[in-house]
Write a protein that holds these residues in place. Structure first.
Motif, mmCIF file in Angstrom:
data_model
loop_
_atom_site.group_PDB
_atom_site.id
_atom_site.type_symbol
_atom_site.label_atom_id
_atom_site.label_comp_id
_atom_site.label_asym_id
_atom_site.label_seq_id
_atom_site.Cartn_x
_atom_site.Cartn_y
_atom_site.Cartn_z
ATOM 1 N N SER A 293 0.797 -1.236 -0.057
ATOM 2 C CA SER A 293 0.027 0.016 -0.110
ATOM 3 C C SER A 293 0.833 1.147 -0.014
ATOM 4 O O SER A 293 0.568 2.351 -0.818
ATOM 5 C CB SER A 293 -0.832 0.041 1.264
ATOM 6 N N VAL A 309 -6.049 3.525 -1.503
ATOM 7 C CA VAL A 309 -4.831 2.779 -0.987
ATOM 8 C C VAL A 309 -5.114 2.990 0.529
ATOM 9 O O VAL A 309 -4.398 2.199 1.171
ATOM 10 C CB VAL A 309 -3.691 3.853 -1.597
ATOM 11 N N LEU A 313 -4.649 0.108 3.356
ATOM 12 C CA LEU A 313 -3.617 0.319 4.289
ATOM 13 C C LEU A 313 -4.201 -0.024 5.750
ATOM 14 O O LEU A 313 -3.510 -0.481 6.623
ATOM 15 C CB LEU A 313 -2.868 1.588 4.129
#
Length: 397
Positions: A293, A309, A313
């Motif tokens: 990520s 993203v 994450l």
């Protein structure tokens, strides 16, 4: 408080085990967003305010090894009560501080108390919870602390609305009083003795503990330090990259909040997977997902791509809830356990401090994208270390 391992349930110890952690996390979460503002109000420069905020981590780093000695000598319950008392004294200094120096001393005391409280809380749970539920207990502990840190700023905002900036500190005072009171009410724990166990030998010194357990400290200890580095950098790179691609503060806060929501939902399932299938089933995907990520983040160009993203994450970080404490608990010896845990926390805290320094240095000499990419690479290194040294299958002793 003890029960047979077969009939044990986390609900049996929910209030004494997790209540103080929720309140302690809430107390810290209430003041973290306003520490820099308070320092500025007292006349500190921007750089000085940043240093004062960093004193929380510095205090924790300085206190890890003394915390182990205190918990060994006085027991986990008394150590938690003492930590709450030290935090209250630190908050009193923050409320009454006439200048940044006194304020900084109070912030340092809060960091010191955090180290003592967390180490004692971990040691308490290791003794209170049967091995087959250890990961669930540790991941729940990590999740409860995150929930407290999440609730704290919102509750603090309400107090600030009513009382001004000092309202956040008064909320923290109430939370720390609650944490201390619940800890004080917990009965002393009688460690579960193994059948036929001999009398407990004298505790090992720090030096002897380091020598005896050097291999695990230099392998799995370093791997968990890299986990800590990634987590610390995650807090920094999101607002920096959001600003880099032109997102405003409100949008950045939305991204961060949504990521935190995903993070908090996963702590118990992650612990259950670790207990039923082994620690590697969580540690490896946690580091792979977080590392990849971060490697992808410099390729994002707007709100949607950055949010996607960050959600991934947050998922990676969420499934790793409690992984540092769980692996440390598994590696810790029965004799001198708190000493070992103090060393373990020292190593992981060094990772948490060193990660942002590495990010800052690479950003200064190259670029922010380069720094983020390097931190993502650290996640892949940690994944390899876990694959290499973390035992397969369920933990059985």
């Amino acid at each position: 408080m003890s029960a047979s391992p077969e009939s044990f349930s986390l609900r049996q110890i929910a209030l004494p085990a997790f209540g103080p952690s929720l309140l302690f996390g809430m107390g810290e979460g209430a003041i973290f967003p306003v520490l820099a503002l308070s320092a500025r109000e007292l006349g500190a420069s921007s750089a000085g305010a940043g240093l004062i905020v960093a004193l929380v981590g510095i205090g924790s780093l300085l206190a890890n090894l003394p915390a182990a000695a205190l918990a060994t000598r006085y027991g986990e319950r008394r150590a938690m009560v003492g930590a709450a008392a030290v935090s209250l004294l630190g908050l009193a200094l923050c409320l009454l501080a006439p200048n940044p120096w006194i304020f900084g001393a109070g912030v340092l005391m809060i960091g010191v108390s955090s180290a003592v409280f967390l180490l004692a809380r971990q040691a308490f749970l290791i003794e209170a919870v049967p091995l087959h539920m250890r990961a669930r207990a540790m991941s729940t502990l990590g999740g409860v602390m995150r929930i407290g840190l999440f609730i704290g700023p919102f509750a603090g905002a309400a107090f600030i609305h009513l009382m001004g900036l000092q309202g956040a500190y008064w909320l923290s005072v109430l939370a720390m009083l609650g944490a201390g009171a619940v800890s004080l009410a917990i009965p002393d724990l009688e460690p579960r003795a193994a059948p036929g166990a001999a009398a407990t030998p004298p505790p090992l010194s720090m030096k002897a503990m380091m020598r005896r357990h050097a291999r695990v400290l230099l392998t799995l200890g370093v791997a968990t330090a890299l986990v800590s580095a990634l987590r610390a950098c995650r807090q920094i790179v999101i607002p920096l990259w959001a600003d880099h691609i032109g997102l405003d503060a409100a949008t950045t806060a939305l991204v961060y909040g949504l990521m935190g929501g995903v993070d908090m939902l996963l702590f118990y399932p992650a612990g259950k997977v670790m207990d039923q299938h082994g620690r590697l089933w969580v540690a490896l995907p946690c580091m792979l997902v977080m590392g990849l990520s971060l490697l992808a983040m410099p390729w994002t160009t707007g709100f949607v791509s950055l949010l996607a993203v960050c959600i991934v994450l947050g998922f990676g970080n969420g499934i790793g809830s409690g992984i540092i404490m769980t692996i440390g608990a598994d590696a810790s010896p029965r004799e001198g356990r708190t000493v070992f845990l103090g060393l373990w926390r020292q190593i992981t805290d060094l990772g948490g401090s060193g990660g942002p320094l590495l990010l800052s240095g690479l950003t200064a000499v190259a670029s922010l994208a380069t720094g983020i990419t390097a931190i993502g690479g650290i996640g892949l290194v940690a994944a390899w270390m876990f694959w290499r040294w973390l035992p397969r299958g369920r933990v059985v002793r």
